[in-house]
Design an enzyme around this catalytic site. Structure first.
Site, PDB file in Angstrom:
ATOM      1  N   GLY A   1      -8.175  -8.371   5.432  1.00 26.99           N
ATOM      2  CA  GLY A   1      -7.797  -9.499   4.584  1.00 26.99           C
ATOM      3  C   GLY A   1      -6.284  -9.467   4.387  1.00 26.99           C
ATOM      4  O   GLY A   1      -5.564  -8.715   5.062  1.00 26.99           O
TER       5      GLY A   1
ATOM      6  N   ILE B   1      -4.292  -8.217   2.150  1.00 27.95           N
ATOM      7  CA  ILE B   1      -3.617  -6.944   1.803  1.00 27.95           C
ATOM      8  C   ILE B   1      -3.659  -5.981   2.992  1.00 27.95           C
ATOM      9  O   ILE B   1      -2.664  -5.312   3.300  1.00 27.95           O
ATOM     10  CB  ILE B   1      -4.235  -6.311   0.531  1.00 27.95           C
ATOM     11  CG1 ILE B   1      -4.144  -7.294  -0.650  1.00 27.95           C
ATOM     12  CG2 ILE B   1      -3.504  -5.015   0.166  1.00 27.95           C
ATOM     13  CD1 ILE B   1      -4.828  -6.832  -1.934  1.00 27.95           C
TER      14      ILE B   1
ATOM     15  N   THR C   1      -6.524   1.798  -2.320  1.00 29.53           N
ATOM     16  CA  THR C   1      -6.010   0.908  -3.378  1.00 29.53           C
ATOM     17  C   THR C   1      -7.008  -0.234  -3.585  1.00 29.53           C
ATOM     18  O   THR C   1      -6.653  -1.259  -4.168  1.00 29.53           O
ATOM     19  CB  THR C   1      -4.639   0.306  -2.987  1.00 29.53           C
ATOM     20  OG1 THR C   1      -4.749  -0.276  -1.685  1.00 29.53           O
ATOM     21  CG2 THR C   1      -3.538   1.346  -3.009  1.00 29.53           C
TER      22      THR C   1
ATOM     23  N   ARG D   1     -11.153  -0.206  -4.311  1.00 28.26           N
ATOM     24  CA  ARG D   1     -11.979   0.089  -5.477  1.00 28.26           C
ATOM     25  C   ARG D   1     -12.579   1.481  -5.308  1.00 28.26           C
ATOM     26  O   ARG D   1     -12.951   1.888  -4.203  1.00 28.26           O
ATOM     27  CB  ARG D   1     -13.112  -0.932  -5.632  1.00 28.26           C
ATOM     28  CG  ARG D   1     -12.702  -2.275  -6.200  1.00 28.26           C
ATOM     29  CD  ARG D   1     -12.202  -2.191  -7.651  1.00 28.26           C
ATOM     30  NE  ARG D   1     -11.894  -3.488  -8.223  1.00 28.26           N
ATOM     31  CZ  ARG D   1     -10.692  -4.064  -8.233  1.00 28.26           C
ATOM     32  NH1 ARG D   1      -9.651  -3.450  -7.688  1.00 28.26           N
ATOM     33  NH2 ARG D   1     -10.516  -5.252  -8.796  1.00 28.26           N
TER      34      ARG D   1
ATOM     35  N   GLU E   1     -13.104   4.341 -14.415  1.00 24.72           N
ATOM     36  CA  GLU E   1     -11.734   4.170 -14.922  1.00 24.72           C
ATOM     37  C   GLU E   1     -11.782   3.871 -16.409  1.00 24.72           C
ATOM     38  O   GLU E   1     -12.638   3.075 -16.826  1.00 24.72           O
ATOM     39  CB  GLU E   1     -11.030   3.037 -14.173  1.00 24.72           C
ATOM     40  CG  GLU E   1     -10.825   3.354 -12.700  1.00 24.72           C
ATOM     41  CD  GLU E   1     -10.101   2.246 -11.929  1.00 24.72           C
ATOM     42  OE1 GLU E   1      -9.663   1.257 -12.550  1.00 24.72           O
ATOM     43  OE2 GLU E   1      -9.974   2.373 -10.706  1.00 24.72           O
TER      44      GLU E   1
ATOM     45  N   HIS F   1      -4.530   2.835 -11.239  1.00 23.10           N
ATOM     46  CA  HIS F   1      -4.838   1.435 -10.912  1.00 23.10           C
ATOM     47  C   HIS F   1      -3.628   0.527 -11.185  1.00 23.10           C
ATOM     48  O   HIS F   1      -3.694  -0.390 -12.008  1.00 23.10           O
ATOM     49  CB  HIS F   1      -6.063   0.943 -11.696  1.00 23.10           C
ATOM     50  CG  HIS F   1      -6.750  -0.209 -11.008  1.00 23.10           C
ATOM     51  ND1 HIS F   1      -8.112  -0.396 -11.019  1.00 23.10           N
ATOM     52  CD2 HIS F   1      -6.259  -1.246 -10.267  1.00 23.10           C
ATOM     53  CE1 HIS F   1      -8.426  -1.479 -10.337  1.00 23.10           C
ATOM     54  NE2 HIS F   1      -7.306  -2.015  -9.870  1.00 23.10           N
TER      55      HIS F   1
HETATM   56  C1  DGY Z   1      -7.176  -6.796  -8.790  1.00 21.35           C
HETATM   57  O1  DGY Z   1      -6.585  -7.798  -9.213  1.00 21.35           O
HETATM   58  O2  DGY Z   1      -8.353  -6.820  -8.446  1.00 21.35           O
HETATM   59  C2  DGY Z   1      -6.394  -5.537  -8.656  1.00 21.35           C
HETATM   60  O3  DGY Z   1      -7.208  -4.432  -8.516  1.00 21.35           O
HETATM   61  C3  DGY Z   1      -5.430  -5.362  -9.820  1.00 21.35           C
HETATM   62  O4  DGY Z   1      -4.458  -4.438  -9.385  1.00 21.35           O
END
Ligand code: DGY
Length: 327
Positions: free
Chosen positions: A158, A160, A234, A236, A265, A284
């Site tokens: 995606g 990111i 980064t 989940r 978390e 996070h």
């Molecule tokens: C989100 O917006 O889902 C991110 O994890 C925030 O950093």
């Protein structure tokens, strides 16, 4: 009577003024976040909800909030929300895609570099006063892994994941990619999942947490990763078996890991990852730059304002709720 909107965090005077002309606005101003019971009470007679990724919106909450007409989350990920339950109720869910892509990829790459070159461990060593004559510079002091020329495997292509690929290309890395849709991305070699796991010196996770990706990096998958490789997360926490990862890091089967996200978390005090020097942990903060956080809030407020004005949200996770029944 104006519709009632609850926001689970304090809003600046500008934002509350922007929303306040269209609704009766309430927000949570206590230091600790609302418990599920407090959330239920606060939302009981509200029509709209502006929430954070720390607020669980599930069927039980919806049952107690019969007036709820829309939810707008200040996040791109929506695994804290039971989307199916919202669809059943015809409640649109807004989120904030697009605006946090580069900020999150920057953090993923920062974690990759920090884990590879033992930056956090070196920082702890210097601060704790251990860098003394008996621990002076030596050829094998804090040796890590080269990033340039190494192979990065990106799980999830995606926005990111693709931004991560661009960063890796700038560092002269070979980039492998896997996504369910087999998306073609310039400079990224599409490979099977197993091949990516076995060939990559670094693996970075960029998939949403869904029923399909929960525990995707199970003990079995982690054990197949290339010996001495590095895992970056980064996305989940629920995607990775943290106990299995801790074992592999302790045994040095994996060189290091860098995580921004955790299954629970804030992180549980007995999480075994906390005891490992080859684990870089941050709380996070993937999207935590001031301009990105501002843009996320702007999108969430815009989604809320659209709902208040009877329009479709621009960034809606479940647009099917807008379709006429029976379609
Ligand atoms: C989100 O917006 O889902 C991110 O994890 C925030 O950093």
């Amino acid at each position: 009577m104006k519709p009632r909107v609850f926001c689970s965090f304090p809003l600046s005077p500008e934002v509350s003024e922007q929303l306040g002309s269209d609704c009766e606005l309430r927000w949570w101003s206590r230091h600790l976040p609302p418990t599920p019971e407090e959330l239920r009470e606060a939302l009981a007679c509200c029509n709209g909800f502006i929430c954070l990724l720390t607020d669980t919106v599930d069927e039980a909450l919806l049952l107690d909030c019969p007036d709820l007409e829309w939810v707008s989350s200040v996040s791109v990920g929506v695994d804290h929300v039971d989307v199916d339950a919202l669809i059943k109720r015809g409640v649109p869910l807004g989120h904030t895609p697009g605006v946090l892509v580069d900020t999150t990829a920057d953090l993923a790459f920062a974690l990759l570099l920090a884990a590879a070159r033992r930056v956090a461990e070196g920082d702890r060593f210097v601060r704790s006063g251990n860098w003394r004559a008996e621990n002076r510079w030596s050829p094998d002091m804090f040796v890590g892994k080269d990033v340039s020329g190494a192979t990065l495997g990106i799980v999830g292509l995606g926005a990111i994941g693709r931004a991560m690929a661009r960063r890796a290309q700038g560092f002269g890395m070979r980039v492998l990619g896997w996504s369910r849709s087999q998306r073609a991305v310039a400079g990224v070699e599409n490979v099977e999942f197993d091949e990516l796991i076995r060939q990559s010196d670094f693996v970075s996770l960029h998939v949403a947490l869904t029923a399909d990706t929960r525990n995707l990096f199970s003990a079995e998958v982690l054990a197949q990763m290339k010996p001495g490789s590095v895992l970056i997360n980064t996305a989940r926490g629920g995607i990775v078996d943290e106990n299995a990862l801790a074992r592999l890091l302790r045994e040095k089967r994996l060189a290091a890991a860098g995580f921004d996200v955790f299954a629970v978390e804030p992180i549980a005090p007995d999480n075994p990852l906390l005891d490992l020097d080859n684990m870089v942990l941050v709380p996070h903060i993937g999207s935590a730059s001031s301009s990105t956080r501002r843009r996320m809030l702007e999108l969430a407020v815009a989604n809320g304002l659209s709902a208040l004005r009877g329009q479709s949200m621009q960034h809606c996770v479940n647009p099917e709720v807008y379709e006429p029944p029976g379609k």
